[in-house]
Design an enzyme around this catalytic site. Structure first.
Site, mmCIF file in Angstrom:
data_model
loop_
_atom_site.group_PDB
_atom_site.id
_atom_site.type_symbol
_atom_site.label_atom_id
_atom_site.label_comp_id
_atom_site.label_asym_id
_atom_site.label_seq_id
_atom_site.Cartn_x
_atom_site.Cartn_y
_atom_site.Cartn_z
ATOM 1 N N THR A 196 0.828 -1.233 0.040
ATOM 2 C CA THR A 196 -0.075 -0.022 -0.026
ATOM 3 C C THR A 196 0.902 1.278 -0.087
ATOM 4 O OG1 THR A 196 -1.487 -0.932 1.498
ATOM 5 C CG2 THR A 196 -1.683 1.186 1.303
ATOM 6 N N GLU A 208 8.231 10.112 9.734
ATOM 7 C CA GLU A 208 6.970 11.031 9.895
ATOM 8 C C GLU A 208 5.713 9.950 9.717
ATOM 9 O OE1 GLU A 208 6.313 14.706 10.119
ATOM 10 O OE2 GLU A 208 4.652 13.360 10.807
ATOM 11 N N GLU A 210 -3.167 -3.047 9.345
ATOM 12 C CA GLU A 210 -1.797 -3.638 9.481
ATOM 13 C C GLU A 210 -1.989 -5.204 8.652
ATOM 14 O OE1 GLU A 210 1.085 -2.233 10.661
ATOM 15 O OE2 GLU A 210 -0.353 -0.625 10.202
ATOM 16 N N ASP A 264 -1.369 -0.944 17.491
ATOM 17 C CA ASP A 264 -0.955 -0.181 16.792
ATOM 18 C C ASP A 264 -1.048 1.191 17.334
ATOM 19 O OD1 ASP A 264 -0.299 0.566 13.808
ATOM 20 O OD2 ASP A 264 -2.061 2.054 14.192
ATOM 21 N N LYS A 307 2.167 4.175 18.080
ATOM 22 C CA LYS A 307 2.315 5.398 17.975
ATOM 23 C C LYS A 307 2.479 6.159 18.859
ATOM 24 C CE LYS A 307 -0.395 4.457 13.578
ATOM 25 N NZ LYS A 307 -1.669 4.245 13.129
#
Ligand code: NAP
Ligand code: HSE
Length: 431
Positions: free
Chosen positions: A13, A130, A191, A202, A206
């Protein structure tokens, strides 16, 4: 000027999204950087797979990581494979070969960030990330540069596109959980292992990465309390709506008495709040600094082009500064390794709570529940019991005033053990 050649690991992706943007915006990118950025080699697992974007004849596909690492023409390795093992090896090998790295891999950074940042600093290489947090939203650069002079009081946000997509579709279209998850997977948001999305890990990855940037401390992943969205039912969404809320999966960190309190959990958000309006694969992060006050960033948190856009920004940053030491300021803090966070005990966190008990509809149940709550110091703000919904039990919903997490757990344990309880109690915080 000669073009910057990149070695791209992963063409799923995000990798194909990046290639598409480089193709779409190549001239503009070259004007900004002063030279072209070109993909030279792409590392994949399956060389026969049909790809979402067709690259030009100058791009070579390989299944051998050495073709990226040993190529002196490649100065930046872009890791978009995901997972831990192969990605960690590739990044380590890239630093040892004095190549800079861009990654979107929050899982790897959350678990092995300190050692990778230390190696990057030792080898004087850039490690930019980023795209690892909140997809296309420039939250990393915001914390590292734009708010560098602020003390961060708190951060609160929706940081998982898949979970937000599922909750939004369940709320607005009445879709069931599994159908919404399948759609999120088909759209490229999830994911490889979607349990990371729906079980909140997830988001925790982060949060772990963002805490380092915001506070310059290491908050171990294992110390972040995590609750996912698998226990959210259409019934909870409906009750929340009736009370004036929408359910969102939130990550939060705040300074409490000089320590850091952090966690990931579904929460009822008043529908008038901006966060409640964040739909689909969108993410939003509210950062409060002691000088800037609150700011809110909003955008697509997952998907090929939004995430590719964040990856590209890092590549362009490296390309501009490739021969200077600017690229080695990876964490935004001079000290390396970062000191450990002082952690506010999660059981002392205070919040309003939503409880849904599934109980037999008989005399004395409400009295027993309210007595247990009173015993543990949980004050009730609202209570609703609806009629027959099928099955053995009826839902009894209670909204509390501010309560310590430890008291909520004690109440849930006590009531779950009572003979009228049909299903374990469901409890969510209220913002
Ligand atoms: P994906 O669609 O599953 O693509 C992964 C790619 O990596 C595939 O091309 C795969 O090759 C390749 N790959 C995986 N393991 C490999 C190995 N051991 N050796 C060689 N190639 C390997 O994944 P994605 O969604 O693009 O995500 C990539 C990374 O970005 C992950 O870290 C993810 O957490 C992160 N991220 C994703 C999004 C998003 O919206 N999807 C947003 C932000 C961050 P094959 O194609 O041959 O199988
Ligand atoms: N699976 C992640 C999500 C991708 O749904 O948010 C973006 O990090």
């Amino acid at each position: 000027m000669t073009p910057i050649k990149i070695g791209l690991a992963g063409f799923g992706t995000v990798g194909s999204g990046l290639a598409r943007i480089l193709d779409m915006n190549g001239d503009r990118i070259a004007r900004r950087v002063g030279r072209r950025i070109e993909i030279k080699t792409v590392l994949v697992r399956d060389l026969q797979k049909k790809r979402a974007f067709e690259t030009g004849p100058d791009v070579t596909f390989t299944d051998d990581p050495a073709r990226l690492i040993d190529d002196p023409e490649i100065s930046i390795v872009v890791e978009l494979m995901g997972g831990i093992g192969a990605a960690k090896t590739l990044i380590t090998d890239a630093f040892n070969a004095k190549k800079h790295v861009v990654t979107a891999n929050k899982h790897l950074l959350a678990e092995h960030g300190p050692e990778l940042f230390a190696l990057a600093a030792k080898r004087q290489c850039g490690l930019l990330f980023e795209a690892s947090c909140a997809g296309g939203i420039p939250i990393v650069q915001t914390l590292k540069e734009s708010l560098a002079g602020d003390e961060i009081v708190s951060m609160l946000g929706i940081m998982n596109g898949t979970a937000n997509y599922i909750l939004s579709e369940m709320t607005t279209k009445g879709l069931d959980f599994d159908t919404a998850l399948r759609e999120a997977q088909d759209l490229g948001y999830a994911e490889a292992d979607p349990t990371f999305d729906i079980e909140g890990m997830d988001t925790a990855h982060k949060l772990c990465v963002l805490i380092r940037l915001a506070y310059g401390v290491d908050f171990p992943l294992k110390d972040i309390p995590v609750q996912g969205i698998t226990s959210v039912t259409p019934q909870d969404i409906q009750f929340a709506r009736e009370f004036g809320y929408r359910i969102k999966l939130l990550a939060h960190v705040a300074q409490v008495n000089g320590k850091l309190e952090a966690g990931v959990h579904p929460a009822l958000v008043p529908y008038t709040y901006l966060l409640a309006r964040v739909g689909g694969n969108y993410n939003a992060v509210r950062v409060t600094g002691n000088a800037v006050g609150p700011i809110m960033l909003h955008g697509q948190g997952a998907g090929d082009l939004p995430t590719g856009s964040a990856v590209l920004a890092d590549i362009m940053h490296l390309a501009r500064h490739i021969n200077s030491n600017v690229v080695t300021n990876n964490t935004g803090f001079g000290s390396d390794p970062l000191p450990p966070a002082e952690i506010h005990p999660p059981e002392e966190t205070v919040s309003k709570y939503y409880f849904r008990f599934t109980v037999q509809d008989r005399t004395g149940v409400m009295a027993a529940i309210t007595k247990s709550m009173a015993t543990h110091g949980v004050s009730i703000a609202q209570a609703v019991q609806t009629g027959e919904v099928g099955g053995d039990g009826v839902p009894l919903v209670i909204v509390s005033h501010d309560t310590k997490a430890s008291a909520v757990e004690a109440v849930a344990r006590e009531i779950d053990a009572m003979d009228f309880t049909v299903e374990p109690c469901v409890k969510f915080r209220i913002l």
